[in-house]
Design a protein around this motif. Structure first.
Motif, short mmCIF file in Angstrom:
data_model
loop_
_atom_site.label_atom_id
_atom_site.label_comp_id
_atom_site.label_asym_id
_atom_site.label_seq_id
_atom_site.Cartn_x
_atom_site.Cartn_y
_atom_site.Cartn_z
N ASN A 1 0.79 -1.17 0.01
CA ASN A 1 0.17 -0.11 0.21
C ASN A 1 1.02 1.34 0.02
N HIS B 1 0.77 4.01 -3.25
CA HIS B 1 0.05 5.31 -3.21
C HIS B 1 1.47 6.42 -3.06
N ILE C 1 -1.99 11.02 4.07
CA ILE C 1 -3.49 10.99 3.92
C ILE C 1 -4.23 11.90 4.81
N TYR D 1 -10.05 11.70 4.98
CA TYR D 1 -9.79 10.30 4.48
C TYR D 1 -9.64 9.11 5.35
N ARG D 2 -9.20 9.55 6.50
CA ARG D 2 -8.39 8.65 7.17
C ARG D 2 -9.45 7.43 7.72
N VAL E 1 -10.38 4.98 3.99
CA VAL E 1 -9.33 4.11 3.40
C VAL E 1 -9.39 2.80 3.98
N LEU F 1 -9.16 6.35 -3.06
CA LEU F 1 -9.20 7.64 -3.28
C LEU F 1 -8.90 8.36 -4.65
N TRP G 1 -4.27 6.18 12.74
CA TRP G 1 -3.28 7.13 12.36
C TRP G 1 -2.64 7.97 13.35
N THR H 1 3.33 9.73 6.66
CA THR H 1 2.07 8.60 6.99
C THR H 1 2.73 7.71 8.23
#
Length: 234
Positions: free
Chosen positions: A137, A141, A171, A175-176, A179, A186, A215, A224
């Motif tokens: 991942n 991204h 991120i 949007y956390r 996902v 996204l 997160w 991230t």
């Protein structure tokens, strides 16, 4: 029977169905991947020239079939969480080495680690799937041609804490949560190829082993950072 028990059984029945469908249908889809190539080879060997629109249509068919194959493979991985494995003491170094042998890590990317906690009780297959999904991942991204992914583990206040960080684009806070939803992306799949199942698999594995994930605020080096916490002894 309580509503909780009914919901649990319904969820298990659904996951059993996903497991069977993704396994059986996946075999058929992988066979279909070869058909366009056979047709093109027969077409050329018969002395015909393929027009540009026809070639583009074959390429589109192959792209869409590969996309379906990837989605079924990830659904199968999702349904396999917690299945057909025993919980044992898993060594983080050994698990990471196995994953890096399997993941297509670009030469311009590097993976570092700081495993202060050397091992933990976990499903062996689930640990490999967890690390593979997290690393894949981060690569997929990333917004640059090179990158740095860092994994760490430690024991803190009766918990084992695993953290995965990378220097990608990060991120956005809005949007956390999204996902982690199954089949959630996204960006359009034409921009970033993927099924949108990677972090959904991560969340399911963590919760299946009694853990929590969140997160955390990035630092100056990494944009991230995902932290997973597991109670020692569970």
């Amino acid at each position: 029977m309580s509503n909780v028990a009914v919901e649990h059984n319904s969820s298990k029945d659904f996951e059993d169905l996903v497991y069977l469908l993704s396994h059986d249908v996946g075999n058929s889809v992988r066979a279909l991947l070869e058909v366009p190539q056979w047709i093109k080879e027969d077409f050329v060997s018969a002395g015909h020239s393929m027009s540009k629109p026809m070639a583009e249509n074959f390429d589109l068919l192959e792209t869409q079939t590969r996309r379906l194959d990837r989605m079924l493979s990830d659904l199968l991985a999702y349904s396999r969480v917690g299945r057909l494995q025993s919980t044992r003491l898993v060594d983080f170094h050994e698990a990471l080495d196995l994953v890096l042998d399997q993941v297509s890590l670009p030469r311009s990317f590097r993976v570092t680690h700081d495993f202060q906690c050397k091992s933990m009780k976990f499903g062996e297959h689930d640990m490999l799937t967890l690390l593979s999904a997290l690393i894949s991942n981060a690569i997929k991204h990333h917004d640059k041609s090179s990158g740095h992914i860092h994994l760490s583990s430690l024991t803190l206040a009766g918990e084992i804490v695993i953290c995965v960080q990378d220097d990608g684009p990060g991120i956005a806070e809005k949007y956390r949560d999204r996902v982690f939803e199954a089949m959630s992306t996204l960006k359009p799949r034409d921009e970033v190829e993927g099924s949108g199942m990677g972090l959904a698999i991560v969340r399911k594995i963590v919760h299946n082993h009694g853990g929590e994930l969140a997160w955390i605020e990035p630092d100056a080096q990494f944009n991230t950072a995902l932290e997973m916490r597991f109670k020692i002894g569970l």
